[in-house]
Write an enzyme that holds these catalytic residues in place. Structure first.
Site, PDB file in Angstrom:
ATOM      1  N   HIS A  54       2.966   6.602  -6.271  1.00  0.00           N
ATOM      2  CA  HIS A  54       1.997   5.419  -6.372  1.00  0.00           C
ATOM      3  C   HIS A  54       0.727   5.737  -5.662  1.00  0.00           C
ATOM      4  CE1 HIS A  54       5.041   2.376  -8.088  1.00  0.00           C
ATOM      5  NE2 HIS A  54       5.414   3.518  -8.287  1.00  0.00           N
ATOM      6  N   GLU A  56      -1.117   3.531  -3.851  1.00  0.00           N
ATOM      7  CA  GLU A  56      -0.967   3.099  -2.288  1.00  0.00           C
ATOM      8  C   GLU A  56      -0.080   3.825  -1.404  1.00  0.00           C
ATOM      9  OE1 GLU A  56       0.020  -0.494  -5.146  1.00  0.00           O
ATOM     10  OE2 GLU A  56      -0.016   1.615  -5.237  1.00  0.00           O
TER      11      GLU A  56
END
Length: 160
Positions: A54, A56
């Site tokens: 992901h 993040e």
């Protein structure tokens, strides 16, 4: 001149567009400290065939490497979509004090939609949330991406 949340979200949106250009879900992230980008990333789940790739998590790893410290104190994480459980867990563990996101994720969000880990008193760290920054633009990227995928799928069904 101090740059605000709208500016930094624009940098995350640029990352999301990079993801879209390689057929990844258009989610982008930047981590900022003292008015400078520490790291930037976009989703690479399909490219890497990695469920944890992901935006993040990739940005958090890069920022920690750059600082030589897993504690990302005095930083702000900007992401185009509300973080999921995994990403909020990493945000909390990294001690990121401030998270700014564009649009909510009603099916997987852990910063207000399904859960809110940002202010859970049972955890040893909490973070400030700022939501809805450039929301229409962030939401539009995702809507357009999935609309294109559905259109392609429907065209293929029509040819079969």
């Amino acid at each position: 001149m101090e740059r605000g949340d709208e500016y930094w979200m624009g940098k995350a949106i640029t990352q999301a567009r990079r993801a879209e250009a390689i057929a990844e879900v258009p989610i982008g992230c930047v981590i900022v400290k003292n008015g400078q980008i520490l790291s930037r990333a976009y989703n690479l789940r399909e490219t890497r065939q990695d469920p944890a790739a992901h935006a993040e998590l990739l940005a958090i790893r890069k920022a920690a490497q750059k600082l030589g410290n897993w504690r990302l104190l005095e930083t702000t994480l900007y992401v185009t979509l509300e973080p999921c459980l995994m990403c909020m867990g990493a945000i909390i563990l990294a001690r990121i004090p401030r998270v700014v996101f564009g649009c909510f994720d009603p099916k997987g969000g852990a910063a207000g939609s399904l859960y809110d880990l940002s202010n859970d008193q049972r955890l040893n760290h909490r973070c400030e949330l700022i939501t809805g920054i450039r929301e229409d633009e962030c939401s539009g990227l995702l809507t357009g991406f999935f609309s294109t995928i559905r259109s392609k799928r429907n065209r293929l069904k029509g040819q079969g």
